[in-house]
Motif scaffolding. Structure first.
Motif, PDB file in Angstrom:
ATOM      1  N   LEU A 130     -15.515  54.750  -0.639  1.00  0.00           N
ATOM      2  CA  LEU A 130     -16.176  55.379  -1.789  1.00  0.00           C
ATOM      3  C   LEU A 130     -15.861  54.627  -3.080  1.00  0.00           C
ATOM      4  CD1 LEU A 130     -15.805  59.193  -1.051  1.00  0.00           C
ATOM      5  CD2 LEU A 130     -17.917  57.858  -1.120  1.00  0.00           C
ATOM      6  N   ILE A 131     -14.620  54.236  -3.226  1.00  0.00           N
ATOM      7  CA  ILE A 131     -14.227  53.473  -4.423  1.00  0.00           C
ATOM      8  C   ILE A 131     -14.932  52.124  -4.429  1.00  0.00           C
ATOM      9  CG2 ILE A 131     -12.295  52.286  -5.550  1.00  0.00           C
ATOM     10  CD1 ILE A 131     -10.572  54.728  -4.701  1.00  0.00           C
ATOM     11  N   ARG A 132     -14.983  51.467  -3.272  1.00  0.00           N
ATOM     12  CA  ARG A 132     -15.690  50.188  -3.192  1.00  0.00           C
ATOM     13  C   ARG A 132     -17.163  50.343  -3.544  1.00  0.00           C
ATOM     14  NH1 ARG A 132     -14.544  44.988  -2.615  1.00  0.00           N
ATOM     15  NH2 ARG A 132     -16.316  44.783  -1.268  1.00  0.00           N
ATOM     16  N   ARG A 133     -17.796  51.402  -3.011  1.00  0.00           N
ATOM     17  CA  ARG A 133     -19.214  51.641  -3.292  1.00  0.00           C
ATOM     18  C   ARG A 133     -19.438  51.870  -4.785  1.00  0.00           C
ATOM     19  NH1 ARG A 133     -21.636  57.114  -1.678  1.00  0.00           N
ATOM     20  NH2 ARG A 133     -20.698  57.528  -3.674  1.00  0.00           N
ATOM     21  N   ASP A 134     -18.579  52.692  -5.389  1.00  0.00           N
ATOM     22  CA  ASP A 134     -18.720  52.948  -6.828  1.00  0.00           C
ATOM     23  C   ASP A 134     -18.551  51.663  -7.632  1.00  0.00           C
ATOM     24  OD1 ASP A 134     -19.154  55.610  -6.279  1.00  0.00           O
ATOM     25  OD2 ASP A 134     -17.117  56.248  -6.811  1.00  0.00           O
ATOM     26  N   THR A 135     -17.634  50.818  -7.214  1.00  0.00           N
ATOM     27  CA  THR A 135     -17.413  49.543  -7.892  1.00  0.00           C
ATOM     28  C   THR A 135     -18.651  48.651  -7.772  1.00  0.00           C
ATOM     29  OG1 THR A 135     -15.040  49.654  -7.464  1.00  0.00           O
ATOM     30  CG2 THR A 135     -15.950  47.488  -7.963  1.00  0.00           C
ATOM     31  N   LEU A 136     -19.198  48.573  -6.581  1.00  0.00           N
ATOM     32  CA  LEU A 136     -20.395  47.749  -6.373  1.00  0.00           C
ATOM     33  C   LEU A 136     -21.590  48.302  -7.138  1.00  0.00           C
ATOM     34  CD1 LEU A 136     -20.004  46.938  -2.577  1.00  0.00           C
ATOM     35  CD2 LEU A 136     -19.655  45.389  -4.513  1.00  0.00           C
ATOM     36  N   GLU A 137     -21.725  49.618  -7.204  1.00  0.00           N
ATOM     37  CA  GLU A 137     -22.824  50.209  -7.973  1.00  0.00           C
ATOM     38  C   GLU A 137     -22.675  49.912  -9.467  1.00  0.00           C
ATOM     39  OE1 GLU A 137     -22.886  54.344  -6.910  1.00  0.00           O
ATOM     40  OE2 GLU A 137     -23.969  53.959  -5.046  1.00  0.00           O
ATOM     41  N   ALA A 138     -21.453  49.941  -9.959  1.00  0.00           N
ATOM     42  CA  ALA A 138     -21.228  49.630 -11.373  1.00  0.00           C
ATOM     43  C   ALA A 138     -21.552  48.163 -11.663  1.00  0.00           C
ATOM     44  CB  ALA A 138     -19.796  49.946 -11.765  1.00  0.00           C
ATOM     45  N   ARG A 139     -21.190  47.283 -10.746  1.00  0.00           N
ATOM     46  CA  ARG A 139     -21.524  45.868 -10.934  1.00  0.00           C
ATOM     47  C   ARG A 139     -23.037  45.641 -10.857  1.00  0.00           C
ATOM     48  NH1 ARG A 139     -16.455  44.180  -7.610  1.00  0.00           N
ATOM     49  NH2 ARG A 139     -14.984  43.860  -9.310  1.00  0.00           N
ATOM     50  N   ALA A 140     -23.695  46.354  -9.974  1.00  0.00           N
ATOM     51  CA  ALA A 140     -25.160  46.251  -9.884  1.00  0.00           C
ATOM     52  C   ALA A 140     -25.800  46.757 -11.177  1.00  0.00           C
ATOM     53  CB  ALA A 140     -25.679  47.032  -8.683  1.00  0.00           C
ATOM     54  N   ALA A 141     -25.245  47.823 -11.747  1.00  0.00           N
ATOM     55  CA  ALA A 141     -25.761  48.334 -13.023  1.00  0.00           C
ATOM     56  C   ALA A 141     -25.563  47.306 -14.119  1.00  0.00           C
ATOM     57  CB  ALA A 141     -25.074  49.642 -13.378  1.00  0.00           C
ATOM     58  N   TRP A 142     -24.440  46.589 -14.100  1.00  0.00           N
ATOM     59  CA  TRP A 142     -24.187  45.546 -15.085  1.00  0.00           C
ATOM     60  C   TRP A 142     -25.212  44.417 -14.946  1.00  0.00           C
ATOM     61  CZ3 TRP A 142     -22.000  40.527 -14.034  1.00  0.00           C
ATOM     62  CH2 TRP A 142     -21.752  39.782 -15.188  1.00  0.00           C
TER      63      TRP A 142
END
Length: 105
Positions: free
Chosen positions: A71-83
């Motif tokens: 879940l933490i990895r997914r949230d991190t990847l989603e934040a990078r995708a948003a960036w």
């Protein structure tokens, strides 16, 4: 005929004098908003790396289960995708602003 063309051209000029500044202002506002949103995301990026590293250590130490780590990895990847999406939005807004101001055709 020439007089009618001149009157039409004057009307178009008056309309353009009203519309163009509004279009430039709207493009400027979109560019600034996109840039500001990207700035907020860029402040978070270093924290994402730290959070992910801490989660990895916790998982390696057995203090976190796989589901929580993922879940933490997914949230991190989603934040990078948003960036990345933010970078694209800023670039597109800048191009639109340059088109509206006449810097680009």
């Amino acid at each position: 005929m020439g007089e009618a063309d001149a009157l039409r051209a004057q009307g178009e000029l008056r309309a353009a004098r009203v519309v163009v500044p509004a279009q430039v202002q709207a493009a400027t506002d979109r560019y600034r908003a996109s840039r500001d949103a990207l700035g907020a995301l860029e402040e978070v990026l270093p924290l994402l790396d730290d959070n992910e590293a801490l989660a990895q250590r916790s998982y390696d130490a057995g203090e976190m289960d796989l589901a929580a780590f993922l879940l933490i990895r997914r949230d991190t990847l989603e934040a990078r995708a948003a960036w990345l999406d933010g970078l694209l939005r800023v670039a597109l807004a800048r191009v639109q602003l340059e088109v509206e101001t006449g810097a680009l055709p």
